[in-house]
Design a protein around this motif. Structure first.
Motif, short mmCIF file in Angstrom:
data_model
loop_
_atom_site.label_atom_id
_atom_site.label_comp_id
_atom_site.label_asym_id
_atom_site.label_seq_id
_atom_site.Cartn_x
_atom_site.Cartn_y
_atom_site.Cartn_z
N ARG A 24 5.69 13.41 -20.85
CA ARG A 24 6.18 13.39 -19.46
C ARG A 24 5.56 14.53 -18.66
NH1 ARG A 24 12.11 12.19 -21.00
NH2 ARG A 24 11.99 14.40 -21.47
N ALA A 25 5.47 15.69 -19.24
CA ALA A 25 4.88 16.84 -18.55
C ALA A 25 3.40 16.57 -18.24
CB ALA A 25 5.02 18.09 -19.40
N ARG A 26 2.69 15.95 -19.15
CA ARG A 26 1.28 15.64 -18.91
C ARG A 26 1.14 14.63 -17.78
NH1 ARG A 26 -1.99 11.77 -20.03
NH2 ARG A 26 -0.56 10.66 -21.37
N ARG A 27 2.00 13.58 -17.78
CA ARG A 27 1.92 12.56 -16.72
C ARG A 27 2.29 13.18 -15.37
NH1 ARG A 27 4.77 7.67 -19.82
NH2 ARG A 27 6.32 9.29 -19.91
N ARG A 28 3.32 14.04 -15.37
CA ARG A 28 3.71 14.70 -14.13
C ARG A 28 2.58 15.58 -13.62
NH1 ARG A 28 6.88 19.14 -14.89
NH2 ARG A 28 8.21 17.96 -16.28
N ALA A 29 1.91 16.28 -14.52
CA ALA A 29 0.78 17.14 -14.13
C ALA A 29 -0.35 16.28 -13.55
CB ALA A 29 0.29 17.94 -15.32
N GLU A 30 -0.58 15.11 -14.16
CA GLU A 30 -1.62 14.22 -13.62
C GLU A 30 -1.23 13.73 -12.22
OE1 GLU A 30 -2.10 11.08 -16.41
OE2 GLU A 30 -3.13 12.35 -17.90
N ARG A 31 0.06 13.33 -12.06
CA ARG A 31 0.51 12.86 -10.73
C ARG A 31 0.39 13.97 -9.70
NH1 ARG A 31 4.91 10.71 -13.61
NH2 ARG A 31 6.19 12.43 -12.86
N GLU A 32 0.77 15.17 -10.07
CA GLU A 32 0.67 16.30 -9.15
C GLU A 32 -0.78 16.61 -8.81
OE1 GLU A 32 2.84 19.46 -10.92
OE2 GLU A 32 4.80 18.58 -10.46
N ALA A 33 -1.66 16.49 -9.78
CA ALA A 33 -3.08 16.73 -9.52
C ALA A 33 -3.64 15.69 -8.56
CB ALA A 33 -3.87 16.73 -10.83
N VAL A 34 -3.26 14.43 -8.77
CA VAL A 34 -3.71 13.36 -7.86
C VAL A 34 -3.14 13.59 -6.46
CG1 VAL A 34 -3.50 10.88 -7.38
CG2 VAL A 34 -4.07 11.66 -9.68
N ALA A 35 -1.86 13.94 -6.39
CA ALA A 35 -1.23 14.18 -5.09
C ALA A 35 -1.89 15.37 -4.38
CB ALA A 35 0.26 14.43 -5.27
N GLU A 36 -2.22 16.41 -5.13
CA GLU A 36 -2.88 17.57 -4.52
C GLU A 36 -4.26 17.20 -4.00
OE1 GLU A 36 -3.62 21.01 -2.86
OE2 GLU A 36 -1.66 20.42 -3.68
N ARG A 37 -5.01 16.37 -4.75
CA ARG A 37 -6.32 15.92 -4.25
C ARG A 37 -6.16 15.11 -2.96
NH1 ARG A 37 -7.53 15.11 -9.84
NH2 ARG A 37 -6.94 12.91 -9.66
N GLU A 38 -5.14 14.24 -2.92
CA GLU A 38 -4.91 13.45 -1.71
C GLU A 38 -4.52 14.34 -0.54
OE1 GLU A 38 -1.99 10.61 -2.88
OE2 GLU A 38 -3.44 9.37 -3.98
N ARG A 39 -3.67 15.35 -0.80
CA ARG A 39 -3.28 16.28 0.28
C ARG A 39 -4.49 17.05 0.77
NH1 ARG A 39 1.64 16.92 -2.76
NH2 ARG A 39 0.68 18.61 -3.95
N ALA A 40 -5.35 17.48 -0.15
CA ALA A 40 -6.56 18.22 0.25
C ALA A 40 -7.48 17.34 1.08
CB ALA A 40 -7.29 18.75 -0.99
N ALA A 41 -7.64 16.09 0.69
CA ALA A 41 -8.48 15.17 1.45
C ALA A 41 -7.89 14.96 2.85
CB ALA A 41 -8.61 13.84 0.73
N ARG A 42 -6.58 14.81 2.92
CA ARG A 42 -5.91 14.63 4.22
C ARG A 42 -6.10 15.88 5.08
NH1 ARG A 42 -4.68 11.65 8.24
NH2 ARG A 42 -2.74 12.21 9.26
N ARG A 43 -5.98 17.07 4.48
CA ARG A 43 -6.17 18.31 5.25
C ARG A 43 -7.59 18.39 5.79
NH1 ARG A 43 -2.83 20.86 1.17
NH2 ARG A 43 -4.73 21.33 0.00
N ARG A 44 -8.58 17.96 4.99
CA ARG A 44 -9.96 17.96 5.48
C ARG A 44 -10.14 17.03 6.67
NH1 ARG A 44 -11.15 17.99 -0.08
NH2 ARG A 44 -11.52 15.75 -0.03
#
Length: 108
Positions: free
Chosen positions: A5-25
Motif C-alpha cells: 500500500r505504501a508503494r502504491r501510495r508513493a506511486e500515486r503521489e509521484a504521478v500527482a506531483e508530476r501532473e501538478r508540476a506540468a500544470r504549474r508550467r
C-alpha cells in the motif's frame, strides 16, 4: 501488505506531483504570455473613443439619419424652386449639430 500500500501510495503521489508540476508550467507559461501582451499593448484605449462612437447609441444615430432623410425628402417634394431646395437642404445639414444638441441635450 502495508509495504505494498505504501508503494502504491508513493506511486500515486509521484504521478500527482508530476501532473501538478506540468500544470504549474502551463500556468506559468500562460502568465508570462499575458504579461508580455500587457507590456506590448499601448496604455491608451482604442475602443469607443472616436467622434463617431463617442456619445450616440446605434439606435440614436439611425434615428438621426432617418429624420434627416425624411426632412430632405420633404424639402425636395414640397418646395418647388430648385435654388430654395438646395438652400434649405444646406441649412438643414449645417444646422443639424445644433438641432441634435437642442433635442438630445448632448454634444456631437
Amino acid at each position: 501488505m502495508s509495504k505494498e500500500r505504501a508503494r502504491r501510495r508513493a506511486e500515486r503521489e509521484a504521478v500527482a506531483e508530476r501532473e501538478r508540476a506540468a500544470r504549474r508550467r502551463v500556468v506559468r507559461r500562460r502568465e508570462r504570455r499575458r504579461a508580455l501582451l500587457r507590456r506590448l499593448t499601448p496604455a491608451w484605449p482604442f475602443g469607443r473613443t472616436g467622434r463617431l462612437y463617442a456619445r450616440r447609441s446605434p439606435r440614436q444615430r439611425a434615428a438621426i439619419a432617418a429624420s434627416v432623410v425624411v426632412a430632405i425628402g420633404a424639402i425636395w417634394y414640397l418646395v418647388p424652386d430648385p435654388a430654395l431646395r438646395l438652400l434649405l437642404t444646406l441649412l438643414l445639414l449645417l444646422g443639424l449639430p445644433v438641432i441634435i444638441v437642442v433635442t438630445l441635450d448632448r454634444r456631437i
